[in-house]
Design an enzyme around this catalytic site. Structure first.
Site, PDB file in Angstrom:
ATOM      1  N   SER A 187      -6.286  14.062   3.520  1.00 60.70           N
ATOM      2  CA  SER A 187      -5.626  12.981   2.780  1.00 60.70           C
ATOM      3  C   SER A 187      -4.481  12.423   3.621  1.00 60.70           C
ATOM      4  CB  SER A 187      -5.129  13.511   1.430  1.00 60.70           C
ATOM      5  OG  SER A 187      -4.702  12.448   0.610  1.00 60.70           O
ATOM      6  N   ASN A 188      -3.556  11.715   3.023  1.00 58.03           N
ATOM      7  CA  ASN A 188      -2.402  11.169   3.756  1.00 58.03           C
ATOM      8  C   ASN A 188      -1.184  11.170   2.839  1.00 58.03           C
ATOM      9  OD1 ASN A 188      -2.234   8.507   2.309  1.00 58.03           O
ATOM     10  ND2 ASN A 188      -4.315   8.371   3.110  1.00 58.03           N
TER      11      ASN A 188
END
Ligand code: PMT
Length: 414
Positions: free
Chosen positions: A210-211
């Site tokens: 993810s980020n």
């Protein structure tokens, strides 16, 4: 912090006799801090739960609690006519009955009759009283007449019983007030799709790629579009922040899920505002069981990545066929050559606008409260926005989108 939609708005806050009166003090405080001018009208029984001094202290304005004030005998007309919105919170069963039947035996009831602005009520009473056929008939009648309702919510009530009858919390009520004030804004009658947050690309049942997107910039865009009167669909990856009151929320996990949700939502939309940080790649294989430390013979474990769909590219293809959405705004998250890369994305993705943010700055981009963007338009123009709150950035971006939609409409009319 002031809120544009509330700045200098005249709100008459009617407070009636319920234990939820304490929440009305918080609401009056929140409205005042946001920049509204709050005139409180207390009924006699409300005055037994909270004092005028509490409201006077948080609003800095006189509190009205006496119908028969000989020095100001047309106060109800003055208050009602000057108001942008009349909010009654908490609204008891008795007050709903008075409003439904036009009874006018206290200052609040006569003010409600004299007011020409929208009326928003937040009922508060015991569950049995709210469910009673008499109350339900009054609620129906008021709704038919265009009165707006916030709640009541479900939960534990002062009686100790659990049911529907609690006054909604002040923060939620504030969202309803924003919706009521924005109803005739520049995006009234428009459908806007906003994306927010990260995507999560599963590696195995317990891990994902993810980020750092918090979703704040996307949520601010959704709120700004609501303030401008739009019907807003929010397609959001996993975010921990509260959602704006009034959005249609479509929760998604992966980029593929976000793609499917966005393509479905934009088919009927006027505008798409794409603030989500979509993963460009996902694990090519998702392990069915948790990957064990012993799976690799060496200390390294390689994960093969597959390319995710480019959502904006697919929106462009759909728009070329169907004409929807009319206007698209993307973001470019860059750490170098921001303008050149931003211009390239604007053209490749067929956007009307791109908001370029330098995400290597400590005070802008991912997971902070502020942002600094340069807005590039397909017509070649460029607007530099200084460092400011994400809400302020969102308001300006939404204004550009609203202007663009208005230009398209006037071209169609001519
Ligand atoms: O959520 P916050 O913490 O508030 O942070 C805000 C933000 C930094 C995430 C936001 O301001 C932002 O820049 N969002 C876009 C992030 C991004 O993915 O940028 P990009 O340059 O990689 O992509 C360009 C555009 O294409 C974006 O509008 C993106 O949503 C879109 N995209 C990207 C990849 C993909 N597979 N499909 C897409 O449609």
């Amino acid at each position: 912090m002031t809120v544009s939609i509330l700045l200098d708005k005249r709100i008459v806050l009617g407070v009636t006799g319920s234990i939820a009166c304490y929440k009305a003090v918080d609401l009056a405080s929140k409205l005042t801090q946001a920049g509204a001018l709050v005139d409180v009208v207390l009924t006699e029984s409300a005055g037994r739960f909270v004092t005028p001094l509490s409201f006077r202290s948080v609003t800095g304005r006189p509190v009205h609690d006496d119908l028969w004030n000989l020095d100001d005998h047309v106060r109800h007309v003055r208050l009602g006519e000057a108001a942008d919105l009349l909010v009654i919170a908490p609204a008891t069963a008795q007050t709903l009955a008075k409003l439904a039947h036009g009874l006018a035996d206290n200052l609040l009831a006569v003010t409600a009759l004299a007011a020409r602005c929208p009326l928003l009520v937040a009922p508060a009473m015991d569950g049995g009283m709210y469910e009673h056929p008499a109350t339900q008939a009054n609620v129906r009648l008021l709704r038919e007449r265009g009165v707006l309702f916030a709640g009541p919510a479900e939960g534990r009530m002062a009686s100790g019983l659990v049911g529907t009858g609690r006054m909604v919390e002040p923060a939620e009520l504030l969202g309803h007030i924003r919706l009521a004030l924005g109803r005739n804004g520049p995006l009234a009658g428009r459908r806007v799709v906003v994306t927010a947050g990260p995507t999560e690309e599963p590696v195995d049942p317990v891990r994902f790629l993810s980020n750092r997107s918090s979703g704040r910039q996307g949520l601010a865009l959704a709120q700004a579009a609501l303030d401008a009167g739009a019907q807003v669909t929010l397609v959001a990856g996993p975010i921990g922040e509260a959602l704006p009151v009034g959005v249609e929320h479509v929760p998604v996990g992966t980029a593929v899920e976000m793609r499917d949700a966005v393509l479905a939502a934009v088919a009927r939309a006027d505008a798409l505002l794409m603030a989500a940080a979509v993963a460009d790649f996902r694990p090519a294989q998702v392990a069915q069981q948790k990957i064990k430390k012993t799976v690799a013979e060496t200390d390294d474990l390689a994960i093969t990545l597959a390319r995710n769909p480019d959502i904006l590219a697919e929106v462009k293809a759909q728009k070329e066929k169907s004409g929807r959405p009319l206007v698209t705004l993307g973001f470019a998250a860059e750490t170098e050559n921001a303008l050149a890369y931003g211009r390239d994305k604007l053209e490749r993705k067929g956007l009307n606008f791109i908001a370029v943010n330098d995400v290597s700055a400590a005070d802008a981009g991912f997971a902070v409260e502020t942002n600094r963007v340069i807005l590039l338009s397909a017509d070649g123009s460029r607007v530099e926005m200084p460092l400011q709150s994400k809400a302020a950035v969102a308001e300006q971006l939404v204004q550009h989108v609203a202007d663009s939609l208005e230009t398209l409409s006037s071209q169609q009319r001519n």
